[in-house]
Design an enzyme around this catalytic site. Structure first.
Site, PDB file in Angstrom:
ATOM      1  N   GLU A 298      -4.978 -10.626  -4.001  1.00 47.77           N
ATOM      2  CA  GLU A 298      -5.358  -9.539  -4.914  1.00 47.77           C
ATOM      3  C   GLU A 298      -5.852 -10.040  -6.273  1.00 47.77           C
ATOM      4  O   GLU A 298      -5.189  -9.864  -7.298  1.00 47.77           O
ATOM      5  CB  GLU A 298      -4.203  -8.547  -5.057  1.00 47.77           C
ATOM      6  CG  GLU A 298      -3.865  -7.895  -3.717  1.00 47.77           C
ATOM      7  CD  GLU A 298      -2.810  -6.809  -3.793  1.00 47.77           C
ATOM      8  OE1 GLU A 298      -2.214  -6.610  -4.880  1.00 47.77           O
ATOM      9  OE2 GLU A 298      -2.567  -6.149  -2.760  1.00 47.77           O
ATOM     10  N   GLU A 403      -2.793  -7.608   4.754  1.00 49.24           N
ATOM     11  CA  GLU A 403      -1.528  -7.103   4.200  1.00 49.24           C
ATOM     12  C   GLU A 403      -1.456  -5.597   4.305  1.00 49.24           C
ATOM     13  O   GLU A 403      -2.429  -4.890   4.034  1.00 49.24           O
ATOM     14  CB  GLU A 403      -1.359  -7.527   2.736  1.00 49.24           C
ATOM     15  CG  GLU A 403       0.018  -7.157   2.173  1.00 49.24           C
ATOM     16  CD  GLU A 403       0.197  -7.584   0.717  1.00 49.24           C
ATOM     17  OE1 GLU A 403      -0.157  -8.730   0.399  1.00 49.24           O
ATOM     18  OE2 GLU A 403       0.675  -6.759  -0.082  1.00 49.24           O
TER      19      GLU A 403
END
Length: 559
Positions: A298, A403
């Site tokens: 991220e 994820e």
């Protein structure tokens, strides 16, 4: 010697061994003349009704060991497992051509309930018809799995050795659900108990003090080795880093808004690339090699002011240049040059722009194999303009889900034992992703405790397996079975084929042909019951029913 008494004696011995966890005073084995067997634990806490025809026993040994349910007051149940008992998957050889196998899980409590049926030559002409079209071919599956975070490893290790073994087998063994991908965080993330990296000595640009943490050597590595020993095929390990060491970063901290010092091509960027190489070298000492890496978890988080846990900020332009000038060349000149590089590793809200910036650059693009996407806030971003458009613009790069978890929002935080709604969210997203060219889907923590941790910043979430260390048991959540309906059937190399409905329907569906030639059809129904018909031109028609709030997987041979 008569064959039936001999076989009865032999199989009784096998059953006694396999079910030795049950007291012999309560174990009842009854035989029919056809050599079927019924196994019953009369204590009432556990009931096994297993009927195994002789032909099935001779073809393959497989047992329908049922879920031990427990209701925690949500909309469905969990299945309770311990060191001696768990409801292993009953995945037997598919029936001969002309028949199909089915597996059902639903909110009412069915968990991988097996069934069989027969194809017919003619259509019933009623209800919605699901048509299989083999001539339409799309992406091939690379795998499904979850993450061996510090928290997951700590929770698994908190159980007795027998319960640890049972838990790992649920995911990785031939009796499990076919996980072949394990994401491994490089050093700490929020699902750790402390902040650390592998190179916390300031100004150590040569990484002379690089060392794995006890979390790796005492927890993650031993469990990965055990998982690999159970798996019928090599596991695909995927490395993701959350933050560079603080001394490399603009904010001097592992958390919050911060990027690498300098610019791509500079010493911090080159050292950060070498950090990946050193990580691979250390794990290789334990005979663990990595299929792929992501360019960082991220990267958008590291651009947010006051971000609460580990992050490393990159813009797509910065990531592009770091791959082109530092990471790509470092890998290419190392023994890990065949390791796949996946960019982004962030939400698909960012996908289209990120892919355009990075993949359009020939210098970066030559080192890249795919794009990693997370599932958070997928409801805000239609899959067609994001996943579909990216695939069509850059078909040589695959899309991979890295994820996902439930319980991450402030209004619906943490563990909900027995939540079928969360399983439905998983099923819907996996189906949507697969139907838009994604080649695999990776869950987040393999196991968490009953609070959804440990997590040093208290970012508690849910997991398909929840551990109760005090009682040496673990709970298999509905999400576990949602994953299983895909991971247990869609082997690596399975190719998506065309599938369509004759009329508009609320059924969600996808279809694949496996490397063994079998067809797999997965259906999801979220409201009321619906009757339907399936047509495969090579074998014919069959009719079935999708109960309300259910997941169904069908599989059949055509060779």
């Amino acid at each position: 010697m008569e064959i039936k008494p001999f076989l009865k004696a032999l199989l009784s011995t096998i059953y006694s061994f396999l079910f030795s966890s049950l007291s012999s005073d309560h174990l009842h084995v009854a035989w029919s003349e056809e050599l079927d067997v019924e196994i019953d634990d009369e204590r009432g806490g556990l009931l096994l009704n297993t009927f195994i025809p002789l032909q099935s026993v001779l073809n393959t040994i497989s047992f329908d060991v049922k879920c031990v349910p427990k209701d925690f007051g949500h909309d469905s149940i969990v299945c309770v497992c311990n060191a001696t008992y768990c409801d292993d998957m009953k995945l037997i050889a598919l029936p001969p051509v002309g028949k199909y196998s089915s597996y059902l899980s639903n909110m009412a409590g069915s968990r991988f309930e097996p069934g069989q049926g027969v194809f017919q030559k003619n259509s019933t002409g009623s209800g919605v018809r699901i048509n299989i079209s083999r001539s339409q071919k799309y992406q091939k599956i690379r795998g499904f799995g979850g993450a061996m975070t510090d928290a997951a490893a700590i929770n698994i290790m908190s159980l007795s050795s027998g319960a640890q073994d049972k838990l790992l087998r649920q995911y990785f063994s031939s009796e499990g659900i076919g996980y072949s991908v394990v994401r491994v965080p490089m050093a700490s993330c929020d699902f750790s108990t402390r902040l650390y990296t592998y190179a916390d000595t300031p100004e150590d640009y040569n990484l002379n003090h690089f060392t794995l943490a006890p979390e790796d050597t005492q927890h993650k590595i031993p469990l990965l080795l055990r998982a690999q020993s159970m798996s019928p095929e090599p596991l695909s390990l995927l490395a993701s880093a959350w933050s560079a060491p603080a001394w490399m970063k603009t904010n001097g901290a592992l958390i919050g808004k911060g990027s690498l010092k300098g610019s791509p091509g500079g010493k911090e960027h080159k050292t950060w690339a070498q950090y990946y190489i050193r990580f691979f070298e250390e794990y290789a000492k334990y005979n663990l090699t990595f299929w792929a890496l992501t360019t960082g978890n991220e990267p958008s988080a590291g651009k947010m002011t006051n971000y609460s846990f580990q992050a490393l900020g990159f813009t797509p332009e910065e990531q592009r240049d770091w791959v082109a000038l530092d990471l790509g060349p470092a890998l290419h000149s190392s023994q890990f040059k065949n390791t796949h590089v996946l960019i982004l590793d962030d939400n698909r809200l960012l996908l289209s722009h990120w892919a355009k910036v990075v993949l359009s650059d020939v210098h970066a693009g030559r080192y890249i194999h795919g794009v990693a996407v997370h599932w958070y806030f997928d409801g805000l971003v239609p899959p067609g303009p994001s996943l579909g458009t990216t695939h069509h613009l850059y078909p040589e790069y695959y899309l991979f889900g890295t994820e996902a978890c439930e319980g991450f929002t402030p209004i619906d935080r943490g563990v909900k034992l027995g939540s079928w709604y969360r399983a439905e969210q998983y099923a819907h997203d996996i189906l949507e992703d697969l139907n838009h060219y994604v080649v695999g889907w990776t869950d987040w923590n393999l196991a968490l405790d009953q609070t959804g941790g440990p997590n040093w910043v208290k970012n508690f979430v849910d997991s398909p397996i929840i551990v109760d260390a005090q009682n040496d048991i673990f709970y298999k959540q509905p999400m576990f079975y949602a994953m299983a309906h895909f991971s247990a059937f869609l082997w690596r190399g399975s190719q998506r084929v065309g599938v369509s409905a004759s009329v508009k329907t609320e059924l969600e569906y996808t279809a694949f042909i496996r490397p063994d030639g079998a067809v797999v059809l997965i259906l999801f129904r979220s409201s009321s019951e619906i009757n339907f018909e399936v047509w495969d031109p090579e074998v014919g028609y069959f009719t079935s029913t999708a109960p309300a709030r259910s997941l169904l997987t069908f599989a059949w041979n055509t060779l």
